[in-house]
Every structure is written in structure tokens, then in C-alpha cells.
Design a protein around this motif. Structure first.
Motif, PDB file in Angstrom:
ATOM      1  N   PRO A  95     -19.401 -14.532  -6.322  1.00 44.10           N
ATOM      2  CA  PRO A  95     -20.219 -14.265  -7.513  1.00 44.10           C
ATOM      3  C   PRO A  95     -19.360 -13.790  -8.671  1.00 44.10           C
ATOM      4  O   PRO A  95     -18.218 -13.350  -8.486  1.00 44.10           O
ATOM      5  CB  PRO A  95     -21.159 -13.156  -7.033  1.00 44.10           C
ATOM      6  CG  PRO A  95     -20.356 -12.412  -6.015  1.00 44.10           C
ATOM      7  CD  PRO A  95     -19.515 -13.462  -5.314  1.00 44.10           C
ATOM      8  N   PHE A  96     -19.917 -13.877  -9.858  1.00 45.43           N
ATOM      9  CA  PHE A  96     -19.280 -13.269 -11.018  1.00 45.43           C
ATOM     10  C   PHE A  96     -19.554 -11.767 -10.976  1.00 45.43           C
ATOM     11  O   PHE A  96     -20.675 -11.340 -10.707  1.00 45.43           O
ATOM     12  CB  PHE A  96     -19.832 -13.873 -12.309  1.00 45.43           C
ATOM     13  CG  PHE A  96     -19.244 -13.273 -13.549  1.00 45.43           C
ATOM     14  CD1 PHE A  96     -17.987 -13.646 -13.992  1.00 45.43           C
ATOM     15  CD2 PHE A  96     -19.955 -12.330 -14.281  1.00 45.43           C
ATOM     16  CE1 PHE A  96     -17.449 -13.086 -15.137  1.00 45.43           C
ATOM     17  CE2 PHE A  96     -19.426 -11.769 -15.424  1.00 45.43           C
ATOM     18  CZ  PHE A  96     -18.162 -12.152 -15.851  1.00 45.43           C
ATOM     19  N   LYS A  97     -18.536 -10.950 -11.270  1.00 51.48           N
ATOM     20  CA  LYS A  97     -18.649  -9.498 -11.107  1.00 51.48           C
ATOM     21  C   LYS A  97     -18.472  -8.777 -12.443  1.00 51.48           C
ATOM     22  O   LYS A  97     -17.665  -9.187 -13.277  1.00 51.48           O
ATOM     23  CB  LYS A  97     -17.605  -8.982 -10.108  1.00 51.48           C
ATOM     24  CG  LYS A  97     -17.745  -9.566  -8.711  1.00 51.48           C
ATOM     25  CD  LYS A  97     -16.655  -9.067  -7.793  1.00 51.48           C
ATOM     26  CE  LYS A  97     -16.776  -9.692  -6.406  1.00 51.48           C
ATOM     27  NZ  LYS A  97     -15.691  -9.243  -5.502  1.00 51.48           N
ATOM     28  N   ILE A  98     -19.240  -7.731 -12.594  1.00 52.78           N
ATOM     29  CA  ILE A  98     -19.114  -6.833 -13.753  1.00 52.78           C
ATOM     30  C   ILE A  98     -18.913  -5.415 -13.235  1.00 52.78           C
ATOM     31  O   ILE A  98     -19.736  -4.914 -12.456  1.00 52.78           O
ATOM     32  CB  ILE A  98     -20.363  -6.879 -14.661  1.00 52.78           C
ATOM     33  CG1 ILE A  98     -20.585  -8.290 -15.206  1.00 52.78           C
ATOM     34  CG2 ILE A  98     -20.223  -5.891 -15.815  1.00 52.78           C
ATOM     35  CD1 ILE A  98     -21.855  -8.420 -16.035  1.00 52.78           C
ATOM     36  N   ASN A  99     -17.834  -4.785 -13.647  1.00 51.04           N
ATOM     37  CA  ASN A  99     -17.557  -3.381 -13.328  1.00 51.04           C
ATOM     38  C   ASN A  99     -17.476  -2.612 -14.641  1.00 51.04           C
ATOM     39  O   ASN A  99     -16.580  -2.868 -15.458  1.00 51.04           O
ATOM     40  CB  ASN A  99     -16.251  -3.236 -12.553  1.00 51.04           C
ATOM     41  CG  ASN A  99     -16.269  -3.965 -11.221  1.00 51.04           C
ATOM     42  OD1 ASN A  99     -17.242  -3.897 -10.484  1.00 51.04           O
ATOM     43  ND2 ASN A  99     -15.203  -4.702 -10.923  1.00 51.04           N
ATOM     44  N   GLY A 101     -14.247 -16.902 -16.646  1.00 47.71           N
ATOM     45  CA  GLY A 101     -13.972 -15.622 -16.023  1.00 47.71           C
ATOM     46  C   GLY A 101     -14.561 -15.491 -14.638  1.00 47.71           C
ATOM     47  O   GLY A 101     -15.540 -16.161 -14.278  1.00 47.71           O
ATOM     48  N   SER A 102     -13.963 -14.571 -13.870  1.00 49.63           N
ATOM     49  CA  SER A 102     -14.477 -14.249 -12.535  1.00 49.63           C
ATOM     50  C   SER A 102     -14.940 -12.803 -12.450  1.00 49.63           C
ATOM     51  O   SER A 102     -15.884 -12.492 -11.720  1.00 49.63           O
ATOM     52  CB  SER A 102     -13.396 -14.504 -11.476  1.00 49.63           C
ATOM     53  OG  SER A 102     -12.277 -13.636 -11.682  1.00 49.63           O
ATOM     54  N   THR A 103     -14.286 -11.905 -13.226  1.00 51.72           N
ATOM     55  CA  THR A 103     -14.634 -10.479 -13.199  1.00 51.72           C
ATOM     56  C   THR A 103     -14.410  -9.880 -14.579  1.00 51.72           C
ATOM     57  O   THR A 103     -13.365 -10.118 -15.203  1.00 51.72           O
ATOM     58  CB  THR A 103     -13.777  -9.715 -12.163  1.00 51.72           C
ATOM     59  OG1 THR A 103     -13.948 -10.298 -10.877  1.00 51.72           O
ATOM     60  CG2 THR A 103     -14.189  -8.253 -12.111  1.00 51.72           C
ATOM     61  N   LEU A 104     -15.395  -9.107 -15.023  1.00 52.46           N
ATOM     62  CA  LEU A 104     -15.254  -8.328 -16.257  1.00 52.46           C
ATOM     63  C   LEU A 104     -15.231  -6.856 -15.887  1.00 52.46           C
ATOM     64  O   LEU A 104     -16.185  -6.342 -15.307  1.00 52.46           O
ATOM     65  CB  LEU A 104     -16.417  -8.608 -17.216  1.00 52.46           C
ATOM     66  CG  LEU A 104     -16.482  -7.714 -18.469  1.00 52.46           C
ATOM     67  CD1 LEU A 104     -15.257  -7.927 -19.346  1.00 52.46           C
ATOM     68  CD2 LEU A 104     -17.760  -7.956 -19.253  1.00 52.46           C
ATOM     69  N   ARG A 136     -25.450  -2.079  -8.454  1.00 52.59           N
ATOM     70  CA  ARG A 136     -25.138  -0.765  -7.878  1.00 52.59           C
ATOM     71  C   ARG A 136     -24.859   0.207  -9.033  1.00 52.59           C
ATOM     72  O   ARG A 136     -24.050  -0.099  -9.908  1.00 52.59           O
ATOM     73  CB  ARG A 136     -23.942  -0.825  -6.934  1.00 52.59           C
ATOM     74  CG  ARG A 136     -24.120  -1.754  -5.738  1.00 52.59           C
ATOM     75  CD  ARG A 136     -22.901  -1.708  -4.836  1.00 52.59           C
ATOM     76  NE  ARG A 136     -23.020  -2.627  -3.703  1.00 52.59           N
ATOM     77  CZ  ARG A 136     -22.630  -3.900  -3.734  1.00 52.59           C
ATOM     78  NH1 ARG A 136     -22.072  -4.400  -4.846  1.00 52.59           N
ATOM     79  NH2 ARG A 136     -22.775  -4.665  -2.676  1.00 52.59           N
ATOM     80  N   ILE A 137     -25.523   1.363  -8.996  1.00 47.41           N
ATOM     81  CA  ILE A 137     -25.414   2.343 -10.074  1.00 47.41           C
ATOM     82  C   ILE A 137     -25.072   3.705  -9.487  1.00 47.41           C
ATOM     83  O   ILE A 137     -25.655   4.118  -8.473  1.00 47.41           O
ATOM     84  CB  ILE A 137     -26.733   2.439 -10.876  1.00 47.41           C
ATOM     85  CG1 ILE A 137     -27.053   1.099 -11.540  1.00 47.41           C
ATOM     86  CG2 ILE A 137     -26.657   3.525 -11.930  1.00 47.41           C
ATOM     87  CD1 ILE A 137     -28.425   1.045 -12.138  1.00 47.41           C
ATOM     88  N   ARG A 138     -24.162   4.395 -10.159  1.00 51.91           N
ATOM     89  CA  ARG A 138     -23.796   5.746  -9.720  1.00 51.91           C
ATOM     90  C   ARG A 138     -23.470   6.591 -10.941  1.00 51.91           C
ATOM     91  O   ARG A 138     -22.574   6.261 -11.713  1.00 51.91           O
ATOM     92  CB  ARG A 138     -22.594   5.682  -8.773  1.00 51.91           C
ATOM     93  CG  ARG A 138     -22.145   7.034  -8.219  1.00 51.91           C
ATOM     94  CD  ARG A 138     -21.167   6.830  -7.063  1.00 51.91           C
ATOM     95  NE  ARG A 138     -20.043   6.023  -7.468  1.00 51.91           N
ATOM     96  CZ  ARG A 138     -18.858   6.512  -7.874  1.00 51.91           C
ATOM     97  NH1 ARG A 138     -18.674   7.827  -7.930  1.00 51.91           N
ATOM     98  NH2 ARG A 138     -17.879   5.696  -8.211  1.00 51.91           N
ATOM     99  N   GLU A 139     -24.223   7.692 -11.121  1.00 55.53           N
ATOM    100  CA  GLU A 139     -23.935   8.652 -12.178  1.00 55.53           C
ATOM    101  C   GLU A 139     -23.260   9.871 -11.560  1.00 55.53           C
ATOM    102  O   GLU A 139     -23.718  10.388 -10.538  1.00 55.53           O
ATOM    103  CB  GLU A 139     -25.212   9.072 -12.915  1.00 55.53           C
ATOM    104  CG  GLU A 139     -25.759   7.977 -13.822  1.00 55.53           C
ATOM    105  CD  GLU A 139     -26.934   8.437 -14.656  1.00 55.53           C
ATOM    106  OE1 GLU A 139     -26.786   8.575 -15.885  1.00 55.53           O
ATOM    107  OE2 GLU A 139     -28.013   8.658 -14.068  1.00 55.53           O
ATOM    108  N   HIS A 174     -21.152   4.724 -13.547  1.00 53.56           N
ATOM    109  CA  HIS A 174     -20.388   3.598 -12.995  1.00 53.56           C
ATOM    110  C   HIS A 174     -21.374   2.542 -12.523  1.00 53.56           C
ATOM    111  O   HIS A 174     -22.270   2.823 -11.719  1.00 53.56           O
ATOM    112  CB  HIS A 174     -19.490   4.053 -11.849  1.00 53.56           C
ATOM    113  CG  HIS A 174     -18.579   2.964 -11.348  1.00 53.56           C
ATOM    114  ND1 HIS A 174     -17.619   2.385 -12.140  1.00 53.56           N
ATOM    115  CD2 HIS A 174     -18.512   2.326 -10.147  1.00 53.56           C
ATOM    116  CE1 HIS A 174     -16.985   1.465 -11.456  1.00 53.56           C
ATOM    117  NE2 HIS A 174     -17.510   1.397 -10.244  1.00 53.56           N
ATOM    118  N   LEU A 175     -21.220   1.334 -13.039  1.00 51.98           N
ATOM    119  CA  LEU A 175     -22.152   0.246 -12.757  1.00 51.98           C
ATOM    120  C   LEU A 175     -21.382  -0.954 -12.224  1.00 51.98           C
ATOM    121  O   LEU A 175     -20.336  -1.338 -12.777  1.00 51.98           O
ATOM    122  CB  LEU A 175     -22.911  -0.120 -14.037  1.00 51.98           C
ATOM    123  CG  LEU A 175     -23.935  -1.250 -13.994  1.00 51.98           C
ATOM    124  CD1 LEU A 175     -25.095  -0.937 -14.920  1.00 51.98           C
ATOM    125  CD2 LEU A 175     -23.292  -2.586 -14.421  1.00 51.98           C
TER     126      LEU A 175
END
Length: 306
Positions: free
Chosen positions: A237-241, A162-165, A98-101, A114-115
Motif C-alpha cells: 500500500p501507499f503509506k503516510i507517516n 511515490g510509495s511513502t510520504l 493508526r493514531i497516537r497522541e 503521530h499518524l
């Protein structure tokens, strides 16, 4: 007695071409106009050879990325490049992206990206490191018309599964040379990643950034703050924010001729006025006291008695 009127008296000092007075007068004129040039030139240069300014760049995420995920079992890869995905079929990821500029101040230029990524993995696998490369279109136009394809690298590793970065930082402009003032500079518009290559080594992040760092103008992911959360629940799932802010950089450039001349003239005149005052006082003292001989011609007034 009261002063009821006054007027200046002009005295003319005359001398021959080869006289001491003429030589002294010539030296005074030379000192008035030449010495300021020497002083200004010796005080860090007469011409402005470089200058700086700030500009909000026009930045856009090009929807191109490469993700490398190291787990306890193997390294996984995902990208927006079909050839790389074909080469990595055995360990290819299928994330949800998901991408938002956002243009927060509504000035027509994006302020941050924001990704969010959700990467499905087996419960037995634990994530140890993340490498995410993002490709941007970077454009400045105010003083220097410069456009390029640039990169940002998010890289983090930990000994804990890890679970979330969660990460936030700035997309920062780096310069090894001054930008030009005239024309359009598009020497770095060419793609950073050779998407037509069928060689896996061409898509390694180390290979890409080794080639990228040879450029004189680049961008990088700076001032990053990382948060690494552990304990991934089963089936999650593993998450990246990631949040990447498009900062307003201090841009160094080489000014044009008229801009340099304007500031050279300001420096010169400000110093010349000081010399003009000092030399004038010296000339008054020398000629009034006849330190160098000269012929004084006084005005003649016709005085009439009323």
C-alpha cells in the motif's frame, strides 16, 4: 577642633499668593507631576494596550479528517464524514489508520500527534500528490479563555511516483487580532466542515480553507519537513507517516484594567523620581540665592552655656 554633633537647619521661605515666588513654586510642582505623564505617554503610550505570553495549549485530534489522493489514473477520496463518503463511492479509499497522541512531559497536555495510514492501491496506479486535512480541538486558558476547532493541512505533490510520504511539522497559532482578557471566547467552536451537507463542493479542501482563512484566529501546519520515497513494491500500500507537534505559541492579548494600571504606575513613578530630584535642586538654588523674592524664616535656638 572636632565635630562632636550636628543637626540640620530648616529654613522656611514664605511669599504671598500673587507673588513671583508662589508662581514659581506652583510651576515646579506642576513640572514634577505633569511632565512625567507627558513623557511616558509620548514614549509609545501610557497604557499597555497589548501584551504577549506563552502557553502550552490543550490540543486534541478530533478524529476528523479528509484525504485526497491523486494518482496517475484518477483522484481518490477518504474522510470521516459519512455524507462525503456516500458522494464518493466510485473513488472511495479504504485506508488503515493508526493514531497516537503523546504527552511526553506528563503535564496533562498532549505534545504531538503521530499518524500512520496505509492506503491499498492497484499496482498500476502511481501516487502523484497527497492532500490530508486534520481537525483539532484547540484551547488556551491562562490569560485568555479561548477555544476553537482548528485545521492542519498536509499537502505534497511530486512528478515521481511515490510509495511513502513521511512528514513532520508544527501546529502553529496564527492571529489577526488580539485575544480578549475577560470571559470565554467560543466564537470559533463551530465545526469548520458542514458534515450535514450533501453537496460535494462543500467538502473540497480549497472551499473549506477559503472559508477557514476568513477567521481572525487560526492554526496552520508550519515548518514542515517532507520525505518522498519512490518505488512502491507490487502488492504494497501507499503509506503516510505524519508527526504534528503542538508548539507553545506566543499569544497576543489585550490586558485588563488592573494589569494596565500596574505598568502605567511603574512607568510614571520611575520618570517622576528623576523630575523630583531635578526640580528640588532647582528650587534650592533659586530660593537660596533669592532669584525670586521671598521671606526667609530661620529657626531660633536656645543656646545654654554649660
Amino acid at each position: 577642633m572636632f565635630e562632636i554633633f550636628w543637626q540640620p537647619e530648616i529654613r522656611k521661605y514664605k511669599a504671598g499668593l500673587c507673588s513671583k515666588a508662589f508662581v514659581f513654586s506652583f510651576m515646579c510642582v506642576a513640572a514634577t507631576f505633569v511632565f512625567p505623564i507627558i513623557i511616558v505617554y509620548r514614549s509609545h503610550g501610557f497604557w499597555a494596550t497589548e501584551d504577549t505570553y506563552r502557553e502550552q495549549p490543550a490540543v486534541g485530534f478530533k478524529r476528523q479528517a479528509i484525504l485526497q489522493l491523486q494518482t496517475s489514473q484518477q483522484q481518490y477520496t477518504w474522510s470521516t464524514y459519512p455524507n462525503l463518503n456516500n458522494l464518493q463511492q466510485s473513488n472511495l479509499l479504504s485506508p488503515v489508520l493508526r493514531i497516537r497522541e503523546v504527552d511526553s512531559n506528563l503535564d496533562g497536555r498532549n505534545d504531538f500527534l503521530h499518524l500512520q495510514m496505509e492506503i491499498p492501491l492497484a499496482d498500476t496506479e502511481s501516487v502523484q500528490s497527497v492532500g490530508l486535512m486534520l481537525v483539532f480541538d484547540y484551547w488556551i486558558v491562562r490569560m485568555s479563555n479561548f477555544r476553537m476547532e482548528s485545521l492542519a493541512l498536509i499537502n505534497y505533490d511530486s512528478s515521481l511516483a511515490g510509495s511513502t510520504l513521511t512528514v513532520s511539522g508544527d501546529l502553529t497559532l496564527n492571529q489577526k487580532e488580539l485575544l480578549g482578557y475577560k470571559g470565554t471566547d467560543q466564537r470559533y467552536v463551530t465545526p469548520v466542515v458542514n458534515s450535514s451537507s450533501m453537496v460535494a463542493s462543500d467538502y473540497k479542501l480549497s472551499t473549506i480553507f477559503a472559508k477557514y482563512q476568513k477567521r481572525n484566529i487560526t492554526t496552520s501546519f508550519e515548518n514542515a519537513l517532507y520525505s518522498w520515497e519512490t518505488g512502491r513494491p507490487a502488492g504494497e500500500p501507499f503509506k503516510i507517516n505524519a508527526t504534528i507537534f503542538y508548539t507553545t505559541p506566543l499569544i497576543s492579548y489585550r490586558p485588563g484594567f488592573w494589569y494596565a494600571l500596574k505598568w502605567a504606575w511603574v512607568q510614571y513613578v520611575s520618570v517622576m523620581l528623576i523630575f523630583l530630584f531635578i526640580v528640588d535642586r532647582v528650587k534650592v538654588f533659586v530660593f537660596e540665592n533669592q532669584i525670586v523674592p521671598s521671606v526667609v524664616q530661620r529657626p531660633h535656638f536656645d543656646c545654654k552655656r554649660i
